[in-house]
Write a protein that holds these residues in place. Structure first.
Motif, PDB file in Angstrom:
ATOM      1  N   CYS A 237       0.857  -1.188   0.000  1.00  0.00           N
ATOM      2  CA  CYS A 237       0.000   0.000   0.000  1.00  0.00           C
ATOM      3  C   CYS A 237       0.899   1.246   0.000  1.00  0.00           C
ATOM      4  O   CYS A 237       1.770   1.376   0.865  1.00  0.00           O
ATOM      5  N   CYS A 240      -0.039   3.341   3.626  1.00  0.00           N
ATOM      6  CA  CYS A 240       0.378   2.871   4.957  1.00  0.00           C
ATOM      7  C   CYS A 240       1.443   1.781   4.875  1.00  0.00           C
ATOM      8  O   CYS A 240       1.873   1.273   5.900  1.00  0.00           O
ATOM      9  N   THR A 242       1.333  -1.245   4.045  1.00  0.00           N
ATOM     10  CA  THR A 242       0.947  -2.615   4.367  1.00  0.00           C
ATOM     11  C   THR A 242       1.189  -3.511   3.153  1.00  0.00           C
ATOM     12  O   THR A 242       1.024  -3.099   2.009  1.00  0.00           O
ATOM     13  N   CYS A 254      -6.227  -1.981   0.076  1.00  0.00           N
ATOM     14  CA  CYS A 254      -5.491  -2.196   1.322  1.00  0.00           C
ATOM     15  C   CYS A 254      -6.475  -2.553   2.435  1.00  0.00           C
ATOM     16  O   CYS A 254      -7.447  -1.830   2.666  1.00  0.00           O
ATOM     17  N   CYS A 257      -5.916   0.431   5.552  1.00  0.00           N
ATOM     18  CA  CYS A 257      -6.383   1.818   5.435  1.00  0.00           C
ATOM     19  C   CYS A 257      -7.442   1.995   4.348  1.00  0.00           C
ATOM     20  O   CYS A 257      -7.903   3.103   4.109  1.00  0.00           O
TER      21      CYS A 257
HETATM   22 ZN   LIG Z   1      -2.898   1.048   3.434  1.00  0.00          ZN
END
Ligand SMILES: [Zn+2]
Length: 323
Positions: A237, A240, A242, A254, A257
């Motif tokens: 992502c 964030c 991830t 994601c 978020c």
């Molecule tokens: Zn994210």
């Protein structure tokens, strides 16, 4: 005018990609995180100077951030080079917290943090003087003429306490806090009233510097002895960080978020270019980004319009690292 602006270095971007892709439990993480912290602090210190330098006359001064130039069979790297028709100025930027003591006896710098931890660094004044000698050689080798070259060591954090022995004028003249820079610079402007470079010559120097600038391109997997197989796969992502995002109806989503985008794989494949190779096959692309099928992978690769080499199954795509 900024000829080369203050963006993150290739090494910093490679370290960020590595920390994104290295499993959290990997035993090498603390070392890499520590190295990254140092690079980032250095970069933030350099970045904090952009505002100060924006006060210099745009037409009169050419500013180069983080340039790495060749001389003979090695390279030297300068944090900032400021070039005018009358003189050049090399800045070495330090972003340290705590108290720094310049030890004139051994030409070293001792930093003490609030926790009373002492660390020794090479003397930045000697470092910047070495850059000056190297720049003189470079200008001579490139037949770019001569120009007076001044040097300064700048501490970017106003709370760093600077100390040395009394009467150590070498340090007090050469080492300043960022806040004092414009005042010192004005002194240099007054000192150098004679023109050494014409407008045309300045343009030429600028062009040649940009042409010979060679960013340090380290193989971080080799440096830290990391097997590429252990790097985490998937699309990350961009908000964030991830890993991995889910592929849903032609979009990446994601789970943390909720960021959604159809183009995020383009950013993720940069991690491959930064860490593994700038050439990639369909299979490698598919494995690295965890793409469910070879046909989706081929579709995504083709949509990126990358330069190709070879035919059918043997085709490799050329990845270009974004500036
Ligand atoms: Zn994210």
């Amino acid at each position: 005018m900024f000829i080369k602006g203050c963006g993150p270095s290739l090494t910093l971007r490679k370290m960020e990609a590595l920390l994104r892709r290295l499993p959290l439990e990997d035993p090498k993480r603390p070392i890499i995180e520590n190295d990254y912290g140092k690079y980032l602090a250095g970069f933030r210190g350099e970045q904090s100077l952009v505002y100060t330098l924006s006060f210099l006359n745009e037409k009169q001064y050419l500013i180069f951030h983080d340039i790495r130039l060749p001389i003979k069979n090695h390279f030297f790297q300068i944090d900032y080079l400021i070039l005018s028709a009358n003189f050049a100025l090399i800045l070495e930027v330090k972003n340290y917290v705590g108290t720094v003591y310049f030890d004139p006896q051994f030409d070293q710098l001792i930093r003490t943090t609030q926790q009373d931890i002492e660390e020794t660094f090479p003397d930045p004044v000697s470092q910047v003087e070495q850059h000056r000698s190297n720049l003189l050689i470079y200008l001579h080798e490139q037949k770019l003429g001569t120009i007076p070259i001044e040097t300064l060591v700048i501490f970017s954090n106003p709370y760093t306490q600077l100390k040395t022995t009394q009467g150590n004028h070498k340090i007090t003249k050469k080492v300043i806090h960022k806040e004092k820079f414009l005042h010192i610079f004005q002194g240099l402007e007054n000192k150098y009233s004679k023109e050494f470079l014409t407008h045309k010559a300045m343009k030429k120097v600028s062009k040649i510097i940009m042409k010979s600038h060679t960013p340090l391109n380290q193989d971080l997997l080799l440096k830290y002895q990391i097997q590429r197989e252990i790097l985490m796969s998937g699309v990350h992502c961009p908000i964030c960080f991830t890993l991995p995002m889910e592929k849903l109806l032609g979009k990446w989503r994601c789970n943390i978020c909720d960021h959604q985008s159809s183009k995020t794989h383009i950013q993720s494949i940069q991690d491959y270019a930064l860490l593994v190779d700038t050439k990639i096959t369909n299979r490698e692309f598919r494995n690295f980004l965890d793409i469910p099928s070879a046909s989706i992978s081929a579709k995504l690769l083709n949509s990126m319009n990358l330069p190709k080499e070879g035919k059918s199954r043997a085709v490799t795509y050329q990845l270009i690292i974004d500036e």
